[in-house]
Design a protein around this motif. Structure first.
Motif, PDB file in Angstrom:
ATOM      1  N   ALA A 178       0.829  -1.205   0.000  1.00 49.29           N
ATOM      2  CA  ALA A 178       0.000   0.000   0.000  1.00 49.29           C
ATOM      3  C   ALA A 178       0.863   1.255   0.000  1.00 49.29           C
ATOM      4  CB  ALA A 178      -0.939  -0.012   1.209  1.00 49.29           C
ATOM      5  N   ALA A 179       1.960   1.229   0.742  1.00 49.02           N
ATOM      6  CA  ALA A 179       2.846   2.400   0.776  1.00 49.02           C
ATOM      7  C   ALA A 179       3.422   2.686  -0.614  1.00 49.02           C
ATOM      8  CB  ALA A 179       3.977   2.173   1.782  1.00 49.02           C
ATOM      9  N   MET A 180       3.730   1.656  -1.357  1.00 48.84           N
ATOM     10  CA  MET A 180       4.230   1.846  -2.717  1.00 48.84           C
ATOM     11  C   MET A 180       3.149   2.449  -3.610  1.00 48.84           C
ATOM     12  SD  MET A 180       6.444  -1.670  -3.166  1.00 48.84           S
ATOM     13  CE  MET A 180       6.996  -1.269  -4.813  1.00 48.84           C
ATOM     14  N   ARG A 181       1.911   1.983  -3.453  1.00 50.77           N
ATOM     15  CA  ARG A 181       0.811   2.534  -4.257  1.00 50.77           C
ATOM     16  C   ARG A 181       0.545   3.983  -3.890  1.00 50.77           C
ATOM     17  NH1 ARG A 181      -1.432  -2.394  -2.796  1.00 50.77           N
ATOM     18  NH2 ARG A 181      -2.897  -1.373  -1.372  1.00 50.77           N
ATOM     19  N   TYR A 182       0.553   4.291  -2.606  1.00 50.64           N
ATOM     20  CA  TYR A 182       0.284   5.663  -2.173  1.00 50.64           C
ATOM     21  C   TYR A 182       1.321   6.624  -2.741  1.00 50.64           C
ATOM     22  CZ  TYR A 182      -2.912   3.615   1.283  1.00 50.64           C
ATOM     23  OH  TYR A 182      -3.923   2.945   1.899  1.00 50.64           O
ATOM     24  N   ARG A 183       2.571   6.209  -2.710  1.00 46.08           N
ATOM     25  CA  ARG A 183       3.625   7.078  -3.248  1.00 46.08           C
ATOM     26  C   ARG A 183       3.403   7.297  -4.749  1.00 46.08           C
ATOM     27  NH1 ARG A 183      10.061   5.716  -3.790  1.00 46.08           N
ATOM     28  NH2 ARG A 183      10.735   7.822  -4.364  1.00 46.08           N
ATOM     29  N   HIS A 184       3.042   6.242  -5.454  1.00 47.11           N
ATOM     30  CA  HIS A 184       2.827   6.335  -6.903  1.00 47.11           C
ATOM     31  C   HIS A 184       1.634   7.224  -7.242  1.00 47.11           C
ATOM     32  CE1 HIS A 184       2.735   5.093 -11.101  1.00 47.11           C
ATOM     33  NE2 HIS A 184       1.456   4.801 -10.973  1.00 47.11           N
ATOM     34  N   HIS A 185       0.618   7.213  -6.388  1.00 51.38           N
ATOM     35  CA  HIS A 185      -0.618   7.943  -6.675  1.00 51.38           C
ATOM     36  C   HIS A 185      -0.668   9.338  -6.048  1.00 51.38           C
ATOM     37  CE1 HIS A 185      -2.610   4.792  -8.925  1.00 51.38           C
ATOM     38  NE2 HIS A 185      -2.294   3.916  -7.998  1.00 51.38           N
ATOM     39  N   GLY A 186       0.447   9.856  -5.590  1.00 55.26           N
ATOM     40  CA  GLY A 186       0.503  11.245  -5.178  1.00 55.26           C
ATOM     41  C   GLY A 186       0.036  11.544  -3.770  1.00 55.26           C
ATOM     42  N   TYR A 187       0.006  10.537  -2.909  1.00 56.80           N
ATOM     43  CA  TYR A 187      -0.304  10.786  -1.498  1.00 56.80           C
ATOM     44  C   TYR A 187       0.874  11.514  -0.841  1.00 56.80           C
ATOM     45  CZ  TYR A 187      -4.266   7.454  -1.483  1.00 56.80           C
ATOM     46  OH  TYR A 187      -5.442   6.793  -1.714  1.00 56.80           O
ATOM     47  N   TYR A 188       0.596  12.115   0.306  1.00 55.81           N
ATOM     48  CA  TYR A 188       1.631  12.785   1.097  1.00 55.81           C
ATOM     49  C   TYR A 188       1.788  12.077   2.439  1.00 55.81           C
ATOM     50  CZ  TYR A 188       1.560  16.807  -2.072  1.00 55.81           C
ATOM     51  OH  TYR A 188       1.652  17.622  -3.177  1.00 55.81           O
ATOM     52  N   TRP A 189       2.994  12.188   3.001  1.00 53.89           N
ATOM     53  CA  TRP A 189       3.173  11.749   4.374  1.00 53.89           C
ATOM     54  C   TRP A 189       2.494  12.736   5.332  1.00 53.89           C
ATOM     55  CZ3 TRP A 189       9.105  10.884   3.697  1.00 53.89           C
ATOM     56  CH2 TRP A 189       9.341   9.572   3.249  1.00 53.89           C
ATOM     57  N   ASN A 190       1.904  12.207   6.367  1.00 53.35           N
ATOM     58  CA  ASN A 190       1.356  13.026   7.438  1.00 53.35           C
ATOM     59  C   ASN A 190       2.489  13.356   8.407  1.00 53.35           C
ATOM     60  OD1 ASN A 190      -0.042  14.206   9.525  1.00 53.35           O
ATOM     61  ND2 ASN A 190      -1.317  12.429   9.982  1.00 53.35           N
ATOM     62  N   ALA A 191       2.953  14.597   8.395  1.00 52.38           N
ATOM     63  CA  ALA A 191       4.118  14.995   9.183  1.00 52.38           C
ATOM     64  C   ALA A 191       3.770  15.442  10.601  1.00 52.38           C
ATOM     65  CB  ALA A 191       4.873  16.113   8.467  1.00 52.38           C
ATOM     66  N   GLY A 192       2.489  15.501  10.925  1.00 48.20           N
ATOM     67  CA  GLY A 192       2.104  15.898  12.281  1.00 48.20           C
ATOM     68  C   GLY A 192       2.285  17.369  12.572  1.00 48.20           C
ATOM     69  N   MET A 193       2.379  18.194  11.528  1.00 53.06           N
ATOM     70  CA  MET A 193       2.481  19.647  11.681  1.00 53.06           C
ATOM     71  C   MET A 193       1.191  20.270  11.145  1.00 53.06           C
ATOM     72  SD  MET A 193       6.458  20.344  10.600  1.00 53.06           S
ATOM     73  CE  MET A 193       6.481  19.252   9.172  1.00 53.06           C
ATOM     74  N   PHE A 194       0.614  21.192  11.914  1.00 54.38           N
ATOM     75  CA  PHE A 194      -0.701  21.718  11.587  1.00 54.38           C
ATOM     76  C   PHE A 194      -0.757  23.233  11.764  1.00 54.38           C
ATOM     77  CE2 PHE A 194      -1.166  17.526  13.606  1.00 54.38           C
ATOM     78  CZ  PHE A 194      -1.754  16.812  12.574  1.00 54.38           C
ATOM     79  N   ALA A 195      -1.790  23.833  11.162  1.00 63.29           N
ATOM     80  CA  ALA A 195      -2.121  25.236  11.401  1.00 63.29           C
ATOM     81  C   ALA A 195      -3.627  25.348  11.490  1.00 63.29           C
ATOM     82  CB  ALA A 195      -1.578  26.129  10.284  1.00 63.29           C
ATOM     83  N   TRP A 196      -4.105  26.084  12.490  1.00 63.93           N
ATOM     84  CA  TRP A 196      -5.538  26.332  12.641  1.00 63.93           C
ATOM     85  C   TRP A 196      -5.765  27.450  13.643  1.00 63.93           C
ATOM     86  CZ3 TRP A 196      -4.913  20.670  13.738  1.00 63.93           C
ATOM     87  CH2 TRP A 196      -4.418  20.425  15.028  1.00 63.93           C
ATOM     88  N   THR A 197      -6.913  28.068  13.575  1.00 69.86           N
ATOM     89  CA  THR A 197      -7.289  29.008  14.621  1.00 69.86           C
ATOM     90  C   THR A 197      -7.850  28.199  15.785  1.00 69.86           C
ATOM     91  OG1 THR A 197      -9.556  29.313  13.843  1.00 69.86           O
ATOM     92  CG2 THR A 197      -7.855  30.779  12.906  1.00 69.86           C
TER      93      THR A 197
END
Length: 337
Positions: A178-197
């Motif tokens: 699945a990780a190989m497919r996700y990389r091929h299909h343009g998914y991003y890693w969730n880096a745990g960095m966020f912005a919000w009010t």
């Protein structure tokens, strides 16, 4: 921007997969790995463009924060219950103290390359302009099974012309295929960095399983709120359930330094592919991570992690570095972590 940017730095974890360097009384964020400064100190510096900086930690670590972040305000969570409750508490407290602002949420124990500031500032502006929850996504460089993945939607624009991607799905740690497919299909890693009010995040949290904590904080009773909820990550509790998540791609190098095999990615290796932290001698050894606060001699091995700190030593195949958590689980059961 018409409101202050507040960096909220998470420093309550222990970094269990970097045992034995990380222990219950000396967590990962207070240590340096290939640098002369702690990971926490480097994170605070990286967020230096923010108008204010808060470090959110557990009570047992609070006394050490100012040694690494002298100018930061310190928030102490009532109980360590993972990032979901912690960030709700942090957003609520900062809204009380600062008022209308935008939060830039950063783990204290990641390795981040050049170019962080413009991406973070853009994420903060998108969070204000969309009134949503923004995550920074990192383009995968390998089929990594230890990270979460984010499927982005088609590119969109705020009214001010800033681009972002609505989030279609969050997926937790996949298998190799699945990780190989996700990389091929343009998914991003969730880096745990966020912005919000704070308003946007607390509104989303009030529609999640953590609603009892939001209600209790509104009533001025954080202890009751923490007692009413289970430990849960912000990804599971809020980001995966909200319809208002957006992704801003990160253009900087990033590694969460989550396990010992990551040292090979952040420390220059020798001609035999060995990555060494501390004083070590390698003989007839290849592609091995050696980390020590004393001296280690490693002879005739390949593809291992050898980590020795204080009175503890760990040896594990490099491709099984994630299994260190199994060691920590057993040590915790015996109150030895």
């Amino acid at each position: 921007m018409d409101r202050p940017v507040v960096a909220l730095i998470l420093a309550g974890g222990t970094g269990t997969r970097l045992y034995p360097a990380s222990r219950s009384d000396r967590p990962k964020q207070f240590q340096s790995f290939g640098s002369d400064r702690s990971l926490l100190a480097e994170t605070v510096d990286r967020a230096g463009f923010a108008d204010e900086t808060y470090v959110l930690t557990r009570e047992s670590f609070a006394g050490e924060i100012h040694g690494h972040a002298p100018e930061a305000a310190v928030l102490t969570e009532p109980a360590p219950k993972d990032t979901g409750p912690a960030l709700i508490y942090g957003a609520h407290r900062i809204r009380e103290q600062v008022g209308d602002c935008v939060l830039l949420v950063l783990p204290s124990d990641h390795v981040v390359g050049e170019g962080f500031r413009p991406v973070a500032e853009r994420a903060a502006r998108v969070a204000v302009e969309t009134e949503g929850l923004v995550t920074l996504g990192v383009e995968p460089t390998r089929p990594e099974t230890g990270y979460g993945y984010i499927k982005p939607g088609d590119e969109a624009e705020t009214d001010a012309g800033r681009t972002y991607h609505p989030v279609e799905t969050f997926t937790e740690k996949p298998d190799q295929g699945a990780a190989m497919r996700y990389r091929h299909h343009g998914y991003y890693w969730n880096a745990g960095m966020f912005a919000w009010t704070p308003d946007a995040f607390l509104r989303a949290a009030a529609d999640s399983a953590l609603a009892p904590l939001v209600d209790a904080l509104d009533d001025g009773d954080p202890e009751r709120g923490f007692a009413a909820v289970d430990p849960v990550s912000v990804d599971y509790a809020v980001m995966e359930t909200t319809d208002d998540a957006a992704l801003v791609p990160a253009t900087f190098e990033w590694d969460d330094l989550g396990a010992w095999d990551a040292v090979s990615r952040v420390v220059d290796a020798d001609e035999d592919g060995n990555a060494v932290l501390g004083d070590a001698l390698t003989v007839d050894t290849e592609n091995t991570v050696v980390a020590t606060d004393g001296h280690a001699s490693v002879v005739g091995v390949d593809d291992l992690v050898v980590a020795s700190y204080g009175d503890r030593t760990l040896v594990v195949p490099k491709n099984q570095a994630q299994r260190v958590r199994e060691v920590v689980d057993e040590l915790r059961d015996d109150d030895l972590f």
